[in-house]
Design an enzyme around this catalytic site. Structure first.
Site, short mmCIF file in Angstrom:
data_model
loop_
_atom_site.label_atom_id
_atom_site.label_comp_id
_atom_site.label_asym_id
_atom_site.label_seq_id
_atom_site.Cartn_x
_atom_site.Cartn_y
_atom_site.Cartn_z
N ARG A 1 0.83 -1.21 0.00
CA ARG A 1 0.00 0.00 0.00
C ARG A 1 0.86 1.26 0.00
NH1 ARG A 1 -4.95 -2.45 3.73
NH2 ARG A 1 -5.77 -3.61 1.96
N HIS B 1 -6.63 -1.04 -6.77
CA HIS B 1 -6.00 -2.26 -6.23
C HIS B 1 -5.39 -2.04 -4.84
CE1 HIS B 1 -1.68 -1.74 -8.03
NE2 HIS B 1 -2.18 -0.59 -7.66
N GLU B 2 -4.94 -3.13 -4.24
CA GLU B 2 -4.43 -3.11 -2.86
C GLU B 2 -5.47 -2.59 -1.88
OE1 GLU B 2 -1.99 -4.70 -2.10
OE2 GLU B 2 -1.09 -4.90 -4.07
N GLY B 3 -6.72 -2.99 -2.07
CA GLY B 3 -7.81 -2.49 -1.24
C GLY B 3 -8.28 -1.18 -1.85
#
Ligand SMILES: Cc1cc2nc3c(=O)[nH]c(=O)nc-3n(C[C@H](O)[C@H](O)[C@H](O)COP(=O)(O)OP(=O)(O)OC[C@H]3O[C@@H](n4cnc5c(N)ncnc54)[C@H](O)[C@@H]3O)c2cc1C
Length: 599
Positions: free
Chosen positions: A297, A439-441
């Site tokens: 993140r 992406h990545e949450g």
């Protein structure tokens, strides 16, 4: 100035705002000094310019193809990956005894600025490999480390993170990939994963997938998720790739951006012959994966800012050279046209970009520095660094990816019609960057993470540390005219944010999570503006002090630019926290109460 990042800014952020060289006082980094840090940055700039920038556009125009069951891509990607690994960047943060450079995280991050700006797609392969190797180093057992780590760190093997499934993206508790225990201690893996970056290619001899799966009989939800090392090829006794491990490429996704990175649908265990090796304990997989995701993140937030930075520099160059129109006071139509940088509205768009990307760089380096302090310091300092970092992470990921994209949007606008064409890099920057809020949450999930969890953890210790650090920097502005003006505004903004947070805390108890979290995005945006303003205060204090010295004209311009960008962010962006606060304080239910049938 190069096209990738303003080196003067990089130096300012690392050594004047942060004093990164102080990290060498820690035992772990004691063999380094400013010269070794600078040498790494210089190498990164050279490799990024020579091997990554050269095919950024070409890779965008020539996506990887699925031909005869294999992925084919342009040869420049492998040349770049090899140059990156040969220069030791995959293992840059690893200890010397693992063959790494044992660099502070902050310096690895700074070096990556060049790669991300030059070519985010090709950079992805090295990053995923470094991240997955780091996870195996941290949580793998001795055998796993011995088998996989050395070859991942040299880039002979690459890595992926395989979480997402067709029915489980944001909600990982719903994954259905199964892991079936075998008598020899291994597991048979069976399931489908989608959107797996770097999931198949010919760049390396093997691909090591880190796969989330559930072991039958385990707890439901996220508590039943385990993590497995699943190589594309099983290894022989000597540790070399041997037989195929029943990991099959089901197809490639074709995307709007990041087109040089393969995006794969993978099928694990179609023939019941896919072996997985459990990392750590059963059912603790998500906790381990979060280490990689948290790191990822920070990289995602920084990557977004660097793509924003590239667009900013491209639009700045363009604005300095594009003659168009005249100033409002110039009425003579035969007078020469001015370059568009003279128009106040174009300067607004440039200043906005500058404030977003340089503010974002400051935040990422600040966070990177916290990673280093959390690793090398002792006692309270160590604990506090980890707590603050944890709180900041959703802001780093989400706000940077929002601001990076906003910057790219403005860069296109500055180029006018040209910005909309393939002839200039800014449209690709925008398309590449559009991934980062997803992406990545997703940023929506980051907002829930911040307001639903991070703010309240450890009796809000992270939030208190944030306030304490902002107040300490406010105190540093004493006697500095401009910075003090900014500090007063930020002090009031901090009070407002604290008031809103307390109100939402009370609301969580009385009105429940649904109503309180309904405007989590607003809360994230408010806190992001506070944190970015704080990052600008830190920069303006250094700049204003420097301006009091006898310095060259170009240095004066550099520091004046910092003060002006700080002023822009604090006068033009920060005030919208009042609107956020109003919506949050009244628990506005406009969105929550909208009914499906009313659309
Ligand atoms: C180019 C690319 C590369 C990727 N690389 C990888 C990779 O390497 N490995 C990997 O595992 N995955 C990868 N992903 C997958 C990525 O992480 C997911 O796409 C992302 O997590 C969102 O999941 P989803 O697509 O299923 O969307 P969904 O989860 O269906 O979300 C759709 C929308 O609904 C919102 N939403 C969902 N749940 C909630 C909720 N509870 N509350 C509020 N809003 C909600 C989301 O914010 C989003 O706006 C990649 C994706 C892309 C596009």
């Amino acid at each position: 100035m190069n096209q990738l990042i303003n080196n003067r800014d990089l130096e300012f952020q690392l050594y004047e705002v942060l004093a990164t060289e102080k990290l060498t006082q820690a035992e772990k980094f004691s063999e380094h000094n400013k010269e070794t840090f600078d040498a790494v940055l210089e190498t990164a700039e050279k490799i990024a310019t020579k091997y990554f920038l050269n095919h950024n556009h070409k890779a965008d125009q020539n996506e990887p193809q699925f031909i005869d069951g294999k992925v084919e891509m342009i040869p420049e990607v492998k040349e770049a990956f090899d140059a990156y690994r040969d220069a030791g960047f995959i293992a840059s943060g690893m200890d010397f005894d693992l063959g790494g450079m044992q660099l502070p995280f902050t310096i690895s991050l700074a070096a990556s600025a060049y790669f991300m700006s030059a070519n985010p797609s090709t950079t992805g392969y090295g990053f995923l490999t470094a991240g997955s190797a780091n996870l195996i180093r941290t949580f793998g057992n001795d055998e796993q480390k011995e088998k996989f780590l050395p070859k991942m760190l040299t880039g002979e093997f690459s890595g992926t993170m395989a979480l997402t499934e067709p029915s489980a993206g944001s909600s990982l508790s719903d994954i259905t990939t199964q892991a079936i225990p075998q008598d020899d201690g291994t597991y048979k893996i069976k399931g489908q994963k989608i959107f797996i970056s770097g999931g198949d290619h010919q760049l390396t001899d093997n691909i090591i997938h880190l796969v989330l799966a559930k072991i039958k009989g385990g707890p439901v939800g996220v508590k039943g998720i385990s993590l497995f090392v699943v190589p594309k090829f099983r290894l022989d006794e000597q540790g070399n790739p041997a037989d195929a491990n029943d990991v099959n490429l089901a197809g490639l996704f074709h995307k709007m951006g990041y087109r040089g990175t393969t995006s794969t649908a993978l099928s694990f265990g179609e023939n019941d012959d896919c072996t997985g090796y459990l990392i750590g304990q059963e059912h603790h997989g998500l906790k381990y994966m979060f280490q990689m995701m948290n790191e990822a993140r920070l990289w995602v937030g920084f990557g977004a800012i660097m793509i924003g930075y590239r667009g900013y520099l491209a639009s700045l160059d363009y604005a300095k050279e594009r003659p168009q129109g005249r100033n409002p006071t110039q009425k003579n139509p035969t007078s020469p046209q001015v370059n568009i940088i003279e128009h106040a509205d174009v300067r607004r768009m440039l200043l906005a970009q500058k404030s977003f990307v340089e503010g974002g760089v400051a935040l990422c380096f600040y966070s990177g520095n916290l990673v280093d302090i959390a690793e090398t310091a002792e006692g309270e300092v160590k604990i506090n660094a980890a707590l603050l970092l944890d709180l900041l992470m959703p802001i780093v990921k989400a706000c940077n990816s929002d601001y990076g994209l906003l910057a790219n949007d403005l860069a296109i606008q500055i180029l006018g019609g040209s910005g909309y064409t393939h002839e200039y890099p800014v449209e690709q920057c925008y398309r590449d960057n559009r991934l980062n809020p997803i992406h990545e949450g997703t940023n929506g999930i980051q907002a829930l993470d911040l307001l639903g969890r991070k703010v309240w953890l450890n009796n809000s210790a992270g939030l208190q540390l944030l306030a304490k650090n902002i107040v300490a920097d406010i105190a540093q502005s004493e006697g500095l005219k401009k910075s003090n003006e900014f500090a007063l505004t930020i002090g009031k903004a901090l009070e407002l944010c604290n008031k809103v947070t307390q109100h939402l805390g009370a609301s969580m108890a009385s009105n429940g999570a649904n109503k309180t979290l309904a405007n989590a995005g607003c809360y994230l945006s408010m806190m992001g503006k506070l944190v970015f303003s704080w990052m600008w205060l830190r920069q303006s204090i250094v700049a204003e002090k420097a301006l009091a010295n006898d310095i060259s004209t170009s240095e004066q311009s550099f520091y004046q630019g910092k003060l002006q960008a700080a002023q822009y962010f604090i006068r033009w962006e920060l005030p919208s926290i009042h609107q956020d606060a109003d919506l949050l304080m009244t628990l506005d239910d406009t969105c929550l109460n909208m009914q499906e049938d009313w659309f």
